[in-house]
Design a protein around this motif. Structure first.
Motif, PDB file in Angstrom:
ATOM      1  N   ALA A   1       0.814  -1.214   0.000  1.00  0.00           N
ATOM      2  CA  ALA A   1       0.000   0.000   0.000  1.00  0.00           C
ATOM      3  C   ALA A   1       0.849   1.267   0.000  1.00  0.00           C
ATOM      4  CB  ALA A   1      -0.927   0.004   1.214  1.00  0.00           C
ATOM      5  N   ARG A   2       2.174   1.108   0.106  1.00  0.00           N
ATOM      6  CA  ARG A   2       3.025   2.289   0.222  1.00  0.00           C
ATOM      7  C   ARG A   2       3.949   2.506  -0.959  1.00  0.00           C
ATOM      8  NH1 ARG A   2       3.211   0.415   5.799  1.00  0.00           N
ATOM      9  NH2 ARG A   2       5.182  -0.640   5.400  1.00  0.00           N
ATOM     10  N   ASP A   3       4.713   1.449  -1.361  1.00  0.00           N
ATOM     11  CA  ASP A   3       5.769   1.706  -2.335  1.00  0.00           C
ATOM     12  C   ASP A   3       6.201   0.403  -2.989  1.00  0.00           C
ATOM     13  OD1 ASP A   3       9.104   1.762  -2.447  1.00  0.00           O
ATOM     14  OD2 ASP A   3       8.111   3.510  -3.322  1.00  0.00           O
ATOM     15  N   LYS A   4       6.410   0.404  -4.328  1.00  0.00           N
ATOM     16  CA  LYS A   4       6.795  -0.809  -5.034  1.00  0.00           C
ATOM     17  C   LYS A   4       8.141  -1.326  -4.549  1.00  0.00           C
ATOM     18  CE  LYS A   4       6.999  -4.178  -7.974  1.00  0.00           C
ATOM     19  NZ  LYS A   4       6.764  -4.159  -9.406  1.00  0.00           N
ATOM     20  N   GLY A   5       9.122  -0.438  -4.416  1.00  0.00           N
ATOM     21  CA  GLY A   5      10.436  -0.890  -3.964  1.00  0.00           C
ATOM     22  C   GLY A   5      10.382  -1.520  -2.593  1.00  0.00           C
ATOM     23  N   GLU A   6       9.622  -0.898  -1.684  1.00  0.00           N
ATOM     24  CA  GLU A   6       9.482  -1.450  -0.343  1.00  0.00           C
ATOM     25  C   GLU A   6       8.772  -2.798  -0.386  1.00  0.00           C
ATOM     26  OE1 GLU A   6       7.480  -0.353   3.996  1.00  0.00           O
ATOM     27  OE2 GLU A   6       7.505   1.140   2.380  1.00  0.00           O
ATOM     28  N   SER A   7       7.770  -2.913  -1.268  1.00  0.00           N
ATOM     29  CA  SER A   7       7.034  -4.174  -1.356  1.00  0.00           C
ATOM     30  C   SER A   7       7.918  -5.290  -1.901  1.00  0.00           C
ATOM     31  CB  SER A   7       5.791  -4.007  -2.232  1.00  0.00           C
ATOM     32  OG  SER A   7       6.120  -3.888  -3.604  1.00  0.00           O
ATOM     33  N   VAL A   8       8.827  -4.972  -2.818  1.00  0.00           N
ATOM     34  CA  VAL A   8       9.740  -5.989  -3.349  1.00  0.00           C
ATOM     35  C   VAL A   8      10.688  -6.469  -2.262  1.00  0.00           C
ATOM     36  CG1 VAL A   8      11.653  -6.380  -4.954  1.00  0.00           C
ATOM     37  CG2 VAL A   8       9.574  -5.240  -5.747  1.00  0.00           C
ATOM     38  N   ARG A   9      11.181  -5.550  -1.460  1.00  0.00           N
ATOM     39  CA  ARG A   9      12.068  -5.954  -0.355  1.00  0.00           C
ATOM     40  C   ARG A   9      11.308  -6.811   0.655  1.00  0.00           C
ATOM     41  NH1 ARG A   9      13.744  -0.645  -1.449  1.00  0.00           N
ATOM     42  NH2 ARG A   9      12.376   0.246   0.152  1.00  0.00           N
ATOM     43  N   ALA A  10      10.070  -6.408   0.957  1.00  0.00           N
ATOM     44  CA  ALA A  10       9.252  -7.189   1.885  1.00  0.00           C
ATOM     45  C   ALA A  10       8.918  -8.555   1.285  1.00  0.00           C
ATOM     46  CB  ALA A  10       7.973  -6.427   2.212  1.00  0.00           C
ATOM     47  N   ALA A  11       8.710  -8.600  -0.036  1.00  0.00           N
ATOM     48  CA  ALA A  11       8.449  -9.879  -0.699  1.00  0.00           C
ATOM     49  C   ALA A  11       9.634 -10.816  -0.544  1.00  0.00           C
ATOM     50  CB  ALA A  11       8.147  -9.650  -2.182  1.00  0.00           C
ATOM     51  N   GLY A  12      10.842 -10.278  -0.622  1.00  0.00           N
ATOM     52  CA  GLY A  12      12.037 -11.101  -0.449  1.00  0.00           C
ATOM     53  C   GLY A  12      12.112 -11.720   0.932  1.00  0.00           C
ATOM     54  N   ARG A  13      11.755 -10.926   1.946  1.00  0.00           N
ATOM     55  CA  ARG A  13      11.776 -11.458   3.311  1.00  0.00           C
ATOM     56  C   ARG A  13      10.699 -12.530   3.497  1.00  0.00           C
ATOM     57  NH1 ARG A  13      12.708  -5.870   4.193  1.00  0.00           N
ATOM     58  NH2 ARG A  13      10.499  -5.487   4.594  1.00  0.00           N
ATOM     59  N   LEU A  14       9.530 -12.283   2.946  1.00  0.00           N
ATOM     60  CA  LEU A  14       8.451 -13.254   3.071  1.00  0.00           C
ATOM     61  C   LEU A  14       8.770 -14.529   2.297  1.00  0.00           C
ATOM     62  CD1 LEU A  14       5.653 -14.038   4.069  1.00  0.00           C
ATOM     63  CD2 LEU A  14       4.665 -12.734   2.168  1.00  0.00           C
ATOM     64  N   ALA A  15       9.361 -14.399   1.115  1.00  0.00           N
ATOM     65  CA  ALA A  15       9.756 -15.577   0.340  1.00  0.00           C
ATOM     66  C   ALA A  15      10.783 -16.405   1.106  1.00  0.00           C
ATOM     67  CB  ALA A  15      10.322 -15.154  -1.014  1.00  0.00           C
ATOM     68  N   SER A  16      11.694 -15.731   1.809  1.00  0.00           N
ATOM     69  CA  SER A  16      12.689 -16.439   2.609  1.00  0.00           C
ATOM     70  C   SER A  16      12.021 -17.241   3.723  1.00  0.00           C
ATOM     71  CB  SER A  16      13.687 -15.434   3.199  1.00  0.00           C
ATOM     72  OG  SER A  16      14.631 -16.076   4.033  1.00  0.00           O
ATOM     73  N   SER A  17      11.008 -16.670   4.351  1.00  0.00           N
ATOM     74  CA  SER A  17      10.264 -17.392   5.387  1.00  0.00           C
ATOM     75  C   SER A  17       9.526 -18.587   4.800  1.00  0.00           C
ATOM     76  CB  SER A  17       9.263 -16.445   6.060  1.00  0.00           C
ATOM     77  OG  SER A  17       9.930 -15.440   6.804  1.00  0.00           O
ATOM     78  N   ALA A  18       8.965 -18.407   3.603  1.00  0.00           N
ATOM     79  CA  ALA A  18       8.265 -19.513   2.948  1.00  0.00           C
ATOM     80  C   ALA A  18       9.230 -20.643   2.612  1.00  0.00           C
ATOM     81  CB  ALA A  18       7.565 -19.017   1.687  1.00  0.00           C
ATOM     82  N   ARG A  19      10.444 -20.287   2.159  1.00  0.00           N
ATOM     83  CA  ARG A  19      11.442 -21.326   1.846  1.00  0.00           C
ATOM     84  C   ARG A  19      11.877 -22.061   3.102  1.00  0.00           C
ATOM     85  NH1 ARG A  19      13.037 -17.364  -1.974  1.00  0.00           N
ATOM     86  NH2 ARG A  19      14.559 -16.439  -0.555  1.00  0.00           N
ATOM     87  N   ALA A  20      11.994 -21.342   4.198  1.00  0.00           N
ATOM     88  CA  ALA A  20      12.353 -21.992   5.461  1.00  0.00           C
ATOM     89  C   ALA A  20      11.275 -22.999   5.864  1.00  0.00           C
ATOM     90  CB  ALA A  20      12.538 -20.946   6.560  1.00  0.00           C
ATOM     91  N   LEU A  21      10.016 -22.632   5.659  1.00  0.00           N
ATOM     92  CA  LEU A  21       8.931 -23.559   5.973  1.00  0.00           C
ATOM     93  C   LEU A  21       8.919 -24.747   5.016  1.00  0.00           C
ATOM     94  CD1 LEU A  21       6.122 -21.016   6.874  1.00  0.00           C
ATOM     95  CD2 LEU A  21       7.012 -22.822   8.358  1.00  0.00           C
ATOM     96  N   SER A  22       9.199 -24.505   3.746  1.00  0.00           N
ATOM     97  CA  SER A  22       9.273 -25.603   2.784  1.00  0.00           C
ATOM     98  C   SER A  22      10.331 -26.617   3.196  1.00  0.00           C
ATOM     99  CB  SER A  22       9.582 -25.052   1.385  1.00  0.00           C
ATOM    100  OG  SER A  22       9.738 -26.097   0.455  1.00  0.00           O
ATOM    101  N   ASP A  23      11.494 -26.116   3.599  1.00  0.00           N
ATOM    102  CA  ASP A  23      12.567 -27.015   4.045  1.00  0.00           C
ATOM    103  C   ASP A  23      12.160 -27.767   5.313  1.00  0.00           C
ATOM    104  OD1 ASP A  23      14.144 -26.175   1.935  1.00  0.00           O
ATOM    105  OD2 ASP A  23      15.263 -24.706   3.124  1.00  0.00           O
ATOM    106  N   ALA A  24      11.495 -27.054   6.221  1.00  0.00           N
ATOM    107  CA  ALA A  24      11.064 -27.687   7.473  1.00  0.00           C
ATOM    108  C   ALA A  24      10.039 -28.785   7.196  1.00  0.00           C
ATOM    109  CB  ALA A  24      10.479 -26.639   8.418  1.00  0.00           C
ATOM    110  N   PHE A  25       9.095 -28.516   6.317  1.00  0.00           N
ATOM    111  CA  PHE A  25       8.076 -29.517   5.987  1.00  0.00           C
ATOM    112  C   PHE A  25       8.682 -30.721   5.273  1.00  0.00           C
ATOM    113  CE2 PHE A  25       4.858 -25.810   5.535  1.00  0.00           C
ATOM    114  CZ  PHE A  25       4.657 -25.791   6.909  1.00  0.00           C
ATOM    115  N   ALA A  26       9.614 -30.453   4.346  1.00  0.00           N
ATOM    116  CA  ALA A  26      10.202 -31.540   3.552  1.00  0.00           C
ATOM    117  C   ALA A  26      10.949 -32.531   4.425  1.00  0.00           C
ATOM    118  CB  ALA A  26      11.136 -30.963   2.486  1.00  0.00           C
ATOM    119  N   GLY A  27      11.490 -32.072   5.545  1.00  0.00           N
ATOM    120  CA  GLY A  27      12.231 -32.954   6.433  1.00  0.00           C
ATOM    121  C   GLY A  27      11.429 -33.428   7.628  1.00  0.00           C
ATOM    122  N   HIS A  28      10.109 -33.251   7.577  1.00  0.00           N
ATOM    123  CA  HIS A  28       9.277 -33.536   8.750  1.00  0.00           C
ATOM    124  C   HIS A  28       8.327 -34.693   8.481  1.00  0.00           C
ATOM    125  CE1 HIS A  28       7.403 -32.444  12.571  1.00  0.00           C
ATOM    126  NE2 HIS A  28       6.228 -32.599  11.994  1.00  0.00           N
TER     127      HIS A  28
END
Length: 448
Positions: A327-354
């Motif tokens: 809702a604020r800025d494209k550049g900020e949203s891309v940076r936030a998307a990177g952090r969220l994608a990193s969290s999603a990948r961490a969960l993917s790895d956790a699920f794959a080994g669980h």
């Protein structure tokens, strides 16, 4: 899964070197064509009579009407009026030869990797999923061969949910390869909305038996793990593609990433009309801001709560931060998307080994159906994912022997009623859906 629910689920949803060259990586061998698999002693028997595998896999793939045959029909639908109209509106020429269509409606193997029996008209053939077979076609049927050796020779290890999700998402969500991204422009021309749930759609396409021999040769991830990994990788894929530069139309972003029905709703001048937009606790955005399609984020949050509360808290915080940044800025949203994608990948790895226990599966089911997560079902797409998730989790409990089939069958009428609430997107009503889901939750308590 009953036939009626299965149909509802489907409707809810469309180099070599001179010396000792290494084997090609998975999926990079020559694609020899569907006909190379079609001998009656291989995969084209009329009945399921194989010793190790069914050997009638092509019959399932060629099914003319059911979801199981959808891949074989993928190219043929490009010749039909709807696809021709889409291509004509976009100025692409015949749809059946347009590169924008063939990346997903056929085996996208490049010309240099097409064998003598390769035919684009075969649609999404065997090797589109299993990988080019030149390195393993002969050896995979020999006595004493192994799945590990086939994989080393270029076969894709689709029993691995991360490998399968990565492949399926290319077409069933989108990818960076040519012809594998359904833009908002393509949808505006008439292409249906893209939706996917890895385990349920795999079941609808299933041409293999998960028996003791399968588990011995390949291991088996199970439905809950496949579902959870699929949700995590879908979030990662969406955010990664969103962050790529150059996606959009002029001053506007690529609307494919946003929730379709948040904009495509009835608009009335009637003074008694009331807005259909509802506040969503998972999306801290102002009224009128198009929301990013968060259907997989909602499911991933439910799964994370049961497996890793710390990762769940991180993911939920990153998710809210991403929506707020939009809702604020494209550049900020891309940076936030990177952090969220990193969290999603961490969960993917956790699920794959669980290894998901009965208790955890029931906890995920409860999280999907009730509580804070259920308050986020304000839009059609998230609600459709919720009812598919409930179906997948219930099926997994039965197939793993963790729940009695009869007990689960008694829940199915309530589940069918929830499916009915998302069968027609334009008739979707959040309150009615949440009420139907509450009925599923009440019925599911009998499993505890």
């Amino acid at each position: 899964m009953t036939v009626a629910i299965a149909v509802s689920a489907f409707a809810v949803l469309a180099g070599r070197a001179a010396v000792a060259a290494p084997e090609p990586p998975a999926g990079h061998g020559v694609h020899e064509g569907v006909a190379s698999c079609a001998d009656s002693s291989c995969h084209s028997r009329q009945v399921d009579s194989g010793v190790t595998v069914r050997q009638n896999e092509l019959i399932t793939w060629q099914d003319p009407s059911s979801p199981a045959g959808a891949h074989s029909r993928a190219w043929r639908v490009l010749t039909e009026p709807r696809a021709q109209a889409i291509a004509r509106k976009m100025g692409l020429g015949p749809a059946q030869s347009a590169k924008e269509c063939l990346g997903c409606h056929s085996d996208p193997a490049p010309a240099a990797l097409r064998g003598a029996k390769f035919h684009i008209e075969d649609g999404v053939g065997c090797e589109a999923c299993h990988g080019g077979s030149s390195g393993w076609l002969a050896s995979h049927r020999t006595v004493g061969g192994s799945h590990a050796a086939n994989v080393a020779a270029g076969m894709r290890p689709l029993e691995n949910p991360k490998e399968r999700a990565s492949l399926c998402l290319d077409c069933h969500f989108g990818g960076s390869k040519p012809g594998q991204f359904v833009t908002h422009q393509i949808m505006a021309a008439g292409h249906p909305r893209v939706s996917y749930e890895l385990d349920l759609f795999s079941s609808l396409q299933q041409h293999w038996d998960v028996d003791a021999d399968y588990v011995k040769r390949k291991a088996y991830a199970g439905g809950v793990k496949t579902w959870a990994v699929g949700q995590a990788m879908a979030v990662d894929r969406a955010l990664s593609l969103y962050s790529e530069p150059g996606r959009g139309q002029g001053a506007f972003p690529e609307f494919y990433f946003f929730d379709c029905h948040s904009c495509h709703r009835e608009i009335k001048d009637d003074p008694t009309a009331r807005p259909k937009w509802q506040a969503n606790p998972g999306r801290p955005i102002p009224s009128g801001q198009p929301p990013f399609n968060d259907e997989n984020m909602i499911m991933l949050s439910a799964a994370a709560q049961a497996v890793s509360p710390s990762l769940a808290a991180r993911f939920d915080a990153d998710s809210k931060a991403f929506h707020a940044a939009l809702a604020r800025d494209k550049g900020e949203s891309v940076r936030a998307a990177g952090r969220l994608a990193s969290s999603a990948r961490a969960l993917s790895d956790a699920f794959a080994g669980h290894a998901f226990s009965r208790r955890e599966t029931l906890a995920i089911l409860d999280a999907v159906l009730t509580g804070e997560v259920s308050r986020r079902y304000t839009d059609y797409t998230g609600s459709a994912q919720a009812v598919m998730a409930a179906d997948t989790l219930l099926n997994a409990l039965v197939s793993s022997g963790q729940a009695d089939r009869g007990a689960v069958d008694r829940i199915r009428p309530s589940l069918a009623a929830a499916y009915a609430q998302v069968r027609e997107p334009n008739a979707y009503k959040p309150e009615a859906f949440r009420a139907a889901l509450t009925e599923v939750a009440q019925a599911a308590r009998s499993l505890k």
